[in-house]
Design a protein around this motif. Structure first.
Motif, short mmCIF file in Angstrom:
data_model
loop_
_atom_site.label_atom_id
_atom_site.label_comp_id
_atom_site.label_asym_id
_atom_site.label_seq_id
_atom_site.Cartn_x
_atom_site.Cartn_y
_atom_site.Cartn_z
N PHE A 1 -8.93 44.34 30.59
CA PHE A 1 -8.92 45.47 31.52
C PHE A 1 -8.63 46.75 30.75
CE2 PHE A 1 -7.53 42.05 34.52
CZ PHE A 1 -8.63 42.11 35.35
N CYS B 1 -2.47 40.61 31.10
CA CYS B 1 -2.24 41.31 32.36
C CYS B 1 -1.51 40.42 33.35
CB CYS B 1 -3.59 41.75 32.93
SG CYS B 1 -3.48 42.92 34.31
N ASN C 1 -14.12 46.99 34.94
CA ASN C 1 -12.83 46.48 34.50
C ASN C 1 -11.78 47.58 34.30
OD1 ASN C 1 -14.05 47.64 32.29
ND2 ASN C 1 -13.22 46.14 30.83
N ILE D 1 -8.76 49.73 35.54
CA ILE D 1 -7.67 49.69 36.52
C ILE D 1 -7.01 51.06 36.58
CG2 ILE D 1 -5.44 48.68 37.09
CD1 ILE D 1 -6.31 46.10 35.84
N CYS E 1 -0.12 46.31 34.93
CA CYS E 1 -0.82 45.35 35.78
C CYS E 1 -0.02 45.05 37.03
CB CYS E 1 -1.12 44.08 35.00
SG CYS E 1 -2.34 44.29 33.70
N VAL F 1 -5.03 44.96 40.38
CA VAL F 1 -5.62 43.83 39.65
C VAL F 1 -6.48 42.99 40.58
CG1 VAL F 1 -5.11 41.68 38.43
CG2 VAL F 1 -3.83 43.75 37.88
N HIS G 1 -10.09 43.86 41.46
CA HIS G 1 -11.19 43.58 40.52
C HIS G 1 -11.58 42.11 40.50
CE1 HIS G 1 -11.36 47.57 38.54
NE2 HIS G 1 -10.10 47.63 38.89
#
Length: 324
Positions: free
Chosen positions: A12, A98, A173, A175, A180, A185, A188
């Protein structure tokens, strides 16, 4: 959405505070690097002082030492990636990394809830049953309460973490966050996350309500006892021992309610980032200041440790015989 028709991602990109690039250097040093360094230093100092100075080796400061240790880990779990987002143009984290970061963050949050409840119970015993305090809060009991808080935090979040490892994450990807957290999260994931979200928010509600109710019930009995105390000095002492804990409880539950009790659609709001920064950076620094550095016994202990003197002060609140 069929996960097989999507491109799986292995990492990410954390966008962090990309909208504040012009303030990058100022934010990096003033609001992130300096507070984080102070948090680790102050909490480590509190731990060393509480364990090295005999008069502070009491149940209250035993729990505060665990609390400070937890705050250090709070900082180390989230802040490094946050700092890197200001130093490099592209901050990445693997999917497994993550999930591990999210698991550690949730575990520490749960443990903090448990410790706040335990410390409220400790103050309840100290004020409502002062003559039995040394028996009810001996070393064995305190150790069990501390271990139980840590274990419940790390075991309670395993089911959600394990279920998260089964998710299929696909493009894009990026964020829009600096670590995280759950909502950005799961946004996605190409697979259905409704069950995991239900588990997470149910678990969050249970932990927050249980620890909050334990804290409030303890303080109801504490306030009732204080009001029946005829001595003005006794009432002032009782209020002073509880004021710090109440301030920390208020700050903690205010931020955690905003972050996790509201619906998950909040994660798009910039306000959520601000609250998260306060929760991850500011609160771990404020807690030891509120709890310890405004406390006369701790300041005297710091002077003794720093000056190499071991002068004893047996007037410390809640002092007991740990061998009982």
């Amino acid at each position: 959405m069929d996960a097989r028709n999507q491109n799986a991602v292995a990492e990410f990109i954390l966008l962090g505070f990309n909208s504040l690039q012009r303030w990058q250097a100022f934010l990096f040093f003033t609001f992130f690097l300096l507070p984080s360094a102070l948090t680790i230093t102050v909490n480590a100092t509190i731990i060393a002082t509480a364990w090295k100075d005999n008069p502070l080796y009491t149940p209250m400061y035993f729990f505060l030492s665990n609390f400070s240790f937890m705050e250090i880990w709070y900082t180390t779990v989230t802040v490094p990636k946050m700092l890197s987002s200001f130093m490099v143009e592209r901050t990445t984290i693997s999917v497994s990394g993550c999930i591990i970061q999210f698991y550690a963050f949730c575990c520490l949050g749960t443990t903090e809830c448990m410790f706040l409840g335990v410390m409220a119970y400790d103050r309840y015993i100290a004020i409502c049953y002062p003559l039995h305090y040394s028996t009810l809060m001996n070393k064995k009991v305190c150790t069990r309460l501390a271990v139980g808080s840590w274990v419940s935090g790390f075991i309670g979040n395993l089911p959600l973490t394990i279920s998260t490892t089964q998710f299929f994450f696909c493009d894009p990807n990026k964020i829009n966050y600096f670590f995280c957290n759950l909502a950005p999260v799961l946004n996605h994931s190409c697979t259905d996350t409704s069950v995991s979200e239900m588990i997470f928010f149910t678990f969050t509600w249970v932990i927050i309500l249980c620890s909050f109710l334990l804290t409030m019930v303890s303080y109801c009995f504490i306030i009732s006892t204080i009001c029946r105390t005829p001595s003005t000095i006794g009432r002032q002492w009782a209020f002073s021992t509880c004021a710090s804990h109440l301030i920390v409880v208020t700050i903690f539950y205010s931020t955690v309610t905003f972050m996790y009790v509201w619906p998950t659609v909040r994660y798009t709001f910039q306000a959520d980032k601000v609250v998260s920064v306060f929760y991850c950076v500011v609160t771990p620094l404020l807690n030891p200041v509120i709890y310890n550095l405004r406390n006369k016994e701790v300041k005297e202990a710091l002077r003794r440790v720093l000056c190499g003197r071991r002068r004893l002060n047996w007037k410390n609140v809640g002092l007991i015989d740990w061998d009982s």
